[in-house]
Design a protein around this motif. Structure first.
Motif, mmCIF file in Angstrom:
data_model
loop_
_atom_site.group_PDB
_atom_site.id
_atom_site.type_symbol
_atom_site.label_atom_id
_atom_site.label_comp_id
_atom_site.label_asym_id
_atom_site.label_seq_id
_atom_site.Cartn_x
_atom_site.Cartn_y
_atom_site.Cartn_z
ATOM 1 N N ARG A 1 54.486 -5.894 16.348
ATOM 2 C CA ARG A 1 54.407 -4.516 15.416
ATOM 3 C C ARG A 1 55.748 -4.672 14.502
ATOM 4 O O ARG A 1 56.870 -4.906 15.287
ATOM 5 C CB ARG A 1 54.149 -3.458 16.096
ATOM 6 C CG ARG A 1 52.824 -3.356 16.585
ATOM 7 C CD ARG A 1 52.433 -2.206 17.385
ATOM 8 N NE ARG A 1 51.118 -2.035 17.399
ATOM 9 C CZ ARG A 1 49.978 -1.406 16.537
ATOM 10 N NH1 ARG A 1 50.383 -0.798 15.668
ATOM 11 N NH2 ARG A 1 48.786 -1.352 16.992
ATOM 12 N N PRO B 1 50.416 -2.262 10.199
ATOM 13 C CA PRO B 1 51.510 -2.379 11.316
ATOM 14 C C PRO B 1 52.232 -3.570 11.957
ATOM 15 O O PRO B 1 53.242 -3.475 12.565
ATOM 16 C CB PRO B 1 50.287 -1.801 12.571
ATOM 17 C CG PRO B 1 49.274 -1.047 11.687
ATOM 18 C CD PRO B 1 49.167 -1.965 10.441
ATOM 19 N N ARG C 1 44.865 2.214 7.881
ATOM 20 C CA ARG C 1 45.902 1.963 8.691
ATOM 21 C C ARG C 1 45.669 1.716 10.118
ATOM 22 O O ARG C 1 46.260 1.010 11.093
ATOM 23 C CB ARG C 1 47.580 2.540 8.425
ATOM 24 C CG ARG C 1 48.723 1.922 8.961
ATOM 25 C CD ARG C 1 49.878 2.470 8.308
ATOM 26 N NE ARG C 1 50.245 2.292 7.030
ATOM 27 C CZ ARG C 1 51.246 2.684 6.325
ATOM 28 N NH1 ARG C 1 52.283 3.259 7.052
ATOM 29 N NH2 ARG C 1 51.407 2.559 5.215
ATOM 30 N N ARG C 2 44.828 2.858 10.530
ATOM 31 C CA ARG C 2 44.231 2.840 11.961
ATOM 32 C C ARG C 2 43.592 1.551 12.288
ATOM 33 O O ARG C 2 43.538 1.403 13.748
ATOM 34 C CB ARG C 2 43.696 4.145 12.185
ATOM 35 C CG ARG C 2 44.161 5.200 11.974
ATOM 36 C CD ARG C 2 43.220 6.569 11.867
ATOM 37 N NE ARG C 2 42.523 6.267 10.674
ATOM 38 C CZ ARG C 2 41.544 7.541 10.359
ATOM 39 N NH1 ARG C 2 41.530 8.713 11.130
ATOM 40 N NH2 ARG C 2 40.657 7.194 9.451
ATOM 41 N N GLY D 1 44.595 -1.386 12.567
ATOM 42 C CA GLY D 1 45.487 -2.175 13.270
ATOM 43 C C GLY D 1 45.393 -2.229 14.658
ATOM 44 O O GLY D 1 45.409 -3.259 15.268
ATOM 45 N N GLU D 2 45.040 -0.839 15.236
ATOM 46 C CA GLU D 2 44.865 -0.844 16.576
ATOM 47 C C GLU D 2 43.978 -1.586 17.091
ATOM 48 O O GLU D 2 43.727 -2.215 18.272
ATOM 49 C CB GLU D 2 44.921 0.526 17.231
ATOM 50 C CG GLU D 2 44.633 0.881 18.641
ATOM 51 C CD GLU D 2 44.492 2.161 19.167
ATOM 52 O OE1 GLU D 2 44.243 2.498 20.275
ATOM 53 O OE2 GLU D 2 44.853 3.129 18.073
ATOM 54 N N ALA D 3 42.617 -1.583 16.423
ATOM 55 C CA ALA D 3 41.386 -2.095 16.870
ATOM 56 C C ALA D 3 41.579 -3.864 16.650
ATOM 57 O O ALA D 3 41.368 -4.622 17.503
ATOM 58 C CB ALA D 3 40.409 -1.749 15.879
ATOM 59 N N GLU E 1 44.574 -5.399 17.016
ATOM 60 C CA GLU E 1 45.414 -5.746 18.323
ATOM 61 C C GLU E 1 44.554 -5.777 19.740
ATOM 62 O O GLU E 1 44.482 -6.782 20.423
ATOM 63 C CB GLU E 1 46.529 -4.857 18.464
ATOM 64 C CG GLU E 1 47.356 -5.101 19.665
ATOM 65 C CD GLU E 1 48.713 -4.621 19.565
ATOM 66 O OE1 GLU E 1 49.323 -4.841 20.718
ATOM 67 O OE2 GLU E 1 49.051 -3.768 18.628
ATOM 68 N N ARG E 2 43.727 -4.828 19.719
ATOM 69 C CA ARG E 2 42.732 -4.877 20.906
ATOM 70 C C ARG E 2 41.847 -6.134 20.944
ATOM 71 O O ARG E 2 41.676 -6.635 21.987
ATOM 72 C CB ARG E 2 41.795 -3.572 21.154
ATOM 73 C CG ARG E 2 42.768 -2.304 21.260
ATOM 74 C CD ARG E 2 41.806 -0.845 21.306
ATOM 75 N NE ARG E 2 42.388 0.237 21.730
ATOM 76 C CZ ARG E 2 42.655 0.841 22.799
ATOM 77 N NH1 ARG E 2 42.436 -0.052 23.796
ATOM 78 N NH2 ARG E 2 43.346 1.762 23.158
ATOM 79 N N SER F 1 39.455 2.089 20.106
ATOM 80 C CA SER F 1 40.356 2.608 19.017
ATOM 81 C C SER F 1 39.835 3.835 18.278
ATOM 82 O O SER F 1 40.563 4.444 17.258
ATOM 83 C CB SER F 1 40.611 1.642 17.996
ATOM 84 O OG SER F 1 41.136 0.293 18.665
#
Length: 926
Positions: free
Chosen positions: A151, A177, A528-529, A531-533, A535-536, A563
């Motif tokens: 990140r 991110p 932008r949210r 990004g969490e998915a 990475e997961r 996410s």
């Protein structure tokens, strides 16, 4: 100009292998992975610069496998720009395939660049090329293996800048991110400025935050950390809001360049394993005037810019010279719209044909193709053409603004097959807005009709490849607000297509994995949210999602759920007029242009191609028709463009001789012509990782780069008249490889010396030519002559002691004696059809501890010290031979014993070496 990647450059790397170990951090295990030459470097045309002599260092990182990345023209352009500037250097890294990633993680090693083998974290900047969304997980793989925090917020003051460009940078939020800065638009204008700005401010003591703000003020650079996001009530997705600081741009405008200021590079890295598009590709234009409403590239690469035709000719000849390739491809989004295409083909064609180099064109529109243009293409020997009608019915083609009728498509297909083309590919889409089942059925009907036309026109067996992709409503297109077909609906339509074409034997249907297309849409329209998915999914094992065999859609479904992301929100229709997650990126289109085109699509109204050659599909072009502009917002000077195009077309028609051919000498097409020669060479260091098929492809290129006139076979697809010795196993070094080749000139002793020197200057690292000899007419070929080989199998002395083998020399002597005393040495051999049992003893002739000659050979091959080695002579017969890896596994007592193998000599039927050791003809001062 001295060829980049020459022997001088390679010697500075110390990786030729002649008497020194190959200095690569993966050298001990690369032979265990698929296509290890992907990671070896040392290609002809690669550039190794002195880090201490430049201001900024950049690693160009392509988030896909080497085979794909080596075909990418943008990478090649940026590589040249950065390396020709004395202030900067560029090196390359590609995403490691899953097998190498596993090896690196098991050993705690990182990803390194191809040129200097440095980890990515050593560079001032790491630049990713985002060609499509299904490479996003690979970006994270390269960041972590490169030694960088994933990140952007976690990177310290001294961490490299992570920048990304390409089409994916125009909708950047899902990767925001992880990426420090996005370069929006053409990279030629900004990358050098960006790299120098970052490095100079770093040396001046500026903080990371200060440096990022300075980059944002350069223009054309989006720095996500400087912008806040908020929820857009109309659809519930995050959008970027205007910054509080007035010195930050909003929206961030795309950069585009005049191609005349950036000539296309003639020289680039060439070699290694076969690339997906293994040819010398030359960009002749950028942008497209057709205005297809589904095409993101047609929108974000506007305006149309043609390269100077003489510059294109120089690039073609330079690429043929520097790469040695036997195929050149002219590429553009719509090559048939390039104003000088016909004169260009006539200028290049005869000389390329004389060089036995074929010429192809990336893709053609399916109307307005003059018979003489198809005739020129046919004379360049491509076996196939590609047309893109996109939809099966005229109604749907009108909706997507594909200016082609059924009659025009039928005429182009019939003309192409009548001209002698054997294979035609048709590109279609399913899932387009307003599509119904009748449109899907019409794709199959169109393919069947084209096949029937082809059979009548060609009067022979033909092949019609029908490639059907799934429409993804991409950002910055008129269809960006439209819903994506569901996975079930796409699969249903694909099944309908297969049923409609099952009985047509001349048509080969190809469809894209619908799961990949759905994932592509979710990521492309993400905020932008997302990004969490990403990475997961990556941490769960998502890799190479664009490769059907590696796509794990279940991992992404789990990641979205964990996410809190509802995929249907990204796949459904978006409200027109609302802010979108990519609205803060200005690609140059006028406000309201995309909405206007969407309304025209839903009313089934076409927009004519823009520019000086515009006309409605089917209309003849008469005289100097007024240029057409439908106000996309770029403000093109169409009159000036028309004048330039007319000048370009006249330039080559009037004086094609100015297009500087690469060589004057034609290549002979009579296999009986010329003289046979036998070339002896070594494979050391990185060259040991070239498989036999890669070597068969590379050696003719070496001869072409060395400007050696070869004799070619007869037939429509001539090949160099060459014959090779027995294949060398992957990873095995050799001091005694041979190839027989028929050349035009009769060479005396001084000319043979010069030939060896020229071949070495044109060879990749580790491929060393030693000797050239002229063969008598009656001299048998290598296939008749070679009867055996002498190998050296070496083990690390310390490893044997650690294993408890006792005194290593005594242990090895006893093993060799046991080898020779055995009646059989049975191993399981794995091949494509499965496994089979083979007896190595049937081929084993000698096995004994290595003598002085073998030890000298190991030293020359740079295989290291502290080894205990055995010499083995094996027979090579039509029925097969013993492989070094099999001999090592049995000799070492267990398959996992690490070893090094060297082919010391090939043996003739009388047991002698094929050629005496290199003498005065073979080793001119290197």
């Amino acid at each position: 100009r001295r060829m980049a990647g020459s022997r001088q450059d390679q010697a500075e790397q110390g990786d030729q292998g002649a008497g020194r170990p190959w200095a690569h951090p993966y050298a001990d295990f690369l032979d265990r992975v698929e296509k290890p030459a992907r990671y070896a470097g040392g290609e002809v045309g690669s550039v190794v610069k002195d880090w201490s002599a430049v201001e900024a260092t950049v690693c160009l990182a392509f988030p896909d496998v080497y085979d794909v990345g080596m075909s990418h023209l943008g990478f090649r352009i940026l590589y040249r720009i950065l390396n020709e500037d004395p202030r900067t250097l560029a090196e390359r890294a590609y995403c490691p395939w899953v097998d190498l990633e596993a090896e690196l993680r098991a050993r705690g090693l990182g990803l390194v660049s191809l040129e200097s083998h440095r980890p990515l974290c050593d560079f001032d900047g790491v630049g990713f090329s985002l060609q499509h969304e299904l490479t996003y997980a690979n970006v994270l793989t390269m960041l972590e293996l490169g030694g960088l925090p994933l990140r952007a917020a976690e990177r310290g003051e001294r961490a490299p800048l992570v920048v990304a460009g390409g089409p994916g940078a125009t909708h950047p939020e899902p990767l925001a991110p992880f990426v420090d800065a996005f370069a929006i638009g053409d990279g030629e204008a900004k990358l050098t400025e960006l790299a120098l700005c970052w490095a100079r401010l770093d040396r001046a003591g500026a903080t990371r935050a200060e440096r990022l703000r300075a980059l944002a003020r350069l223009g054309g650079i989006y720095v996500p950390a400087l912008y806040e996001v908020e929820i857009e009530p109309a659809h519930g997705l995050q959008v970027v809001r205007p910054p509080a600081s007035a010195d930050l741009p909003f929206p961030v405008a795309r950069t585009w360049v005049d191609l005349g200021r950036y000539p296309f590079p003639e020289v680039g890295p060439t070699g290694g394993p076969e690339a997906i598009f293994d040819r010398a590709s030359i960009e002749i234009a950028r942008g497209c005037s057709q205005g297809c409403r589904f095409c993101q590239a047609g929108m974000i690469y506007r305006p149309v810019r043609e390269r100077d035709p003489l510059e294109v000719c120089r690039a073609v000849w330079g690429a043929v010279r520097s790469s040695g390739s036997d195929e050149v491809s002219l590429t553009a989004l719509s090559p048939a719209d390039v104003s000088y295409l016909g004169p260009l083909l006539r200028a290049l064609g005869p000389e390329l044909a004389a060089q036995a180099v074929s010429l192809s064109i990336s893709s053609l529109r399916a109307y307005g193709l003059r018979p003489e243009l198809l005739g020129e293409l046919r004379r360049q020997r491509p076996s196939g053409l590609t047309f893109a009608p996109e939809a099966g019915t005229q109604r749907l083609r009108d909706a997507v603004n594909k200016n082609v009728t059924d009659e025009q498509l039928a005429e182009s297909v019939a003309q192409a097959f009548a001209q002698g083309f054997e294979r035609i590919k048709l590109y279609f889409m399913i899932g387009l807005p307003t599509e119904g089942d009748e449109d899907v059925a019409a794709i199959a009907a169109t393919a069947r009709r084209c096949a029937a036309l082809g059979r009548r026109a060609a009067r022979r067996r033909i092949e019609l490849v029908t490639s059907v992709s799934n429409h993804v409503p991409k950002p910055h297109t008129p269809f960006q607000w439209e819903a994506m077909d569901s996975l079930a609906e796409l699969e249903r339509k694909q099944a309908r297509l297969r049923a409609g074409l099952r009985a047509e034997r001349a048509v080969r249907l190809r469809t894209h994995d619908a799961r990949g297309s759905v994932l592509e849409a979710i990521l492309a329209r993400g905020d932008r949210r997302m990004g969490e998915a990403i990475e997961r999914a990556w941490r769960a094992g998502a890799r190479f999602d664009s490769w059907d065999e590696h796509l794990r859609f279940d991992l992404w479904e789990q990641a979205f759920a964990a996410s809190g992301i509802d995929p249907s929100r990204h796949l459904g229709a978006l409200p027109v007029g609302a802010r979108l997650p990519w609205s803060h990126i200005d690609v140059g289109l006028a406000p309201g242009f995309l909405e206007r085109e969407l309304r025209r699509a839903l009313r089934l109204r076409r927009s004519p191609p823009c520019g000086p050659r515009a006309r409605r599909a089917g209309q003849p072009q008469e005289g100097r028709r007024r240029p057409v502009c439908y106000a996309c917002g770029l403000g093109c000077d169409l009159d000036a463009r028309r004048a330039q195009q007319e000048a370009f077309a006249a330039m080559l028609e009037g004086d094609a001789s100015r297009a500087e051919p690469s060589r004057a000498a034609a290549r002979a097409r009579d296999p009986a012509a010329g003289q046979r020669y036998r070339l002896r060479f070594e494979k050391l260091g990185p060259a040991t990782l070239l498989g036999h098929l890669d070597l068969v492809r590379e050696l003719p290129r070496v001869l072409r780069r060395a400007d050696v006139p070869m004799v070619y076979t007869l037939g429509y697809h001539p090949k160099p008249a060459m014959s090779f010795g027995p294949a060398l196993p992957l990873g095995c070094a050799s001091l005694d490889e041979h190839v027989d080749v028929r050349l035009l000139p009769l060479l005396d002793a001084p000319a043979l010396t010069d030939l060896v020197a020229r071949l070495n200057a044109a060879s990749p690292a580790g491929l060393n030519f030693l000797q050239a000899s002229r063969l008598a007419h009656e001299e048998p070929g290598l296939g008749e002559l070679v009867n055996g080989a002498r190998y050296v199998i070496a083990f690390a002395r310390a490893a044997l002691v650690e294993r408890g083998c006792g005194e290593p020399d005594a242990w090895l002597r006893a093993r060799c004696e046991a080898f020779m005393a055995s009646e059989e040495l049975v191993v399981e051999r794995v091949h494509k059809g499965g496994t089979k049992t083979v007896d190595l003893r049937a081929w084993l002739r000698e096995a004994a501890p290595a003598g002085e000659a073998a030890r000298r050979g190991l030293a020359r091959a740079g295989l290291g010290e502290g080894l205990v080695a055995a010499e083995m002579v094996v027979a090579i017969a039509p029925s097969g031979t013993a492989r070094p890896g099999e001999l090592a596994a049995v000799l070492g007592g267990q398959p996992s014993t690490a070893y090094r193998a060297l082919r010391l000599a090939l043996l003739a039927r009388d047991g002698a070496c094929l050629l005496p050791p290199p003498g005065e003809l073979s080793r001119p001062g290197r």
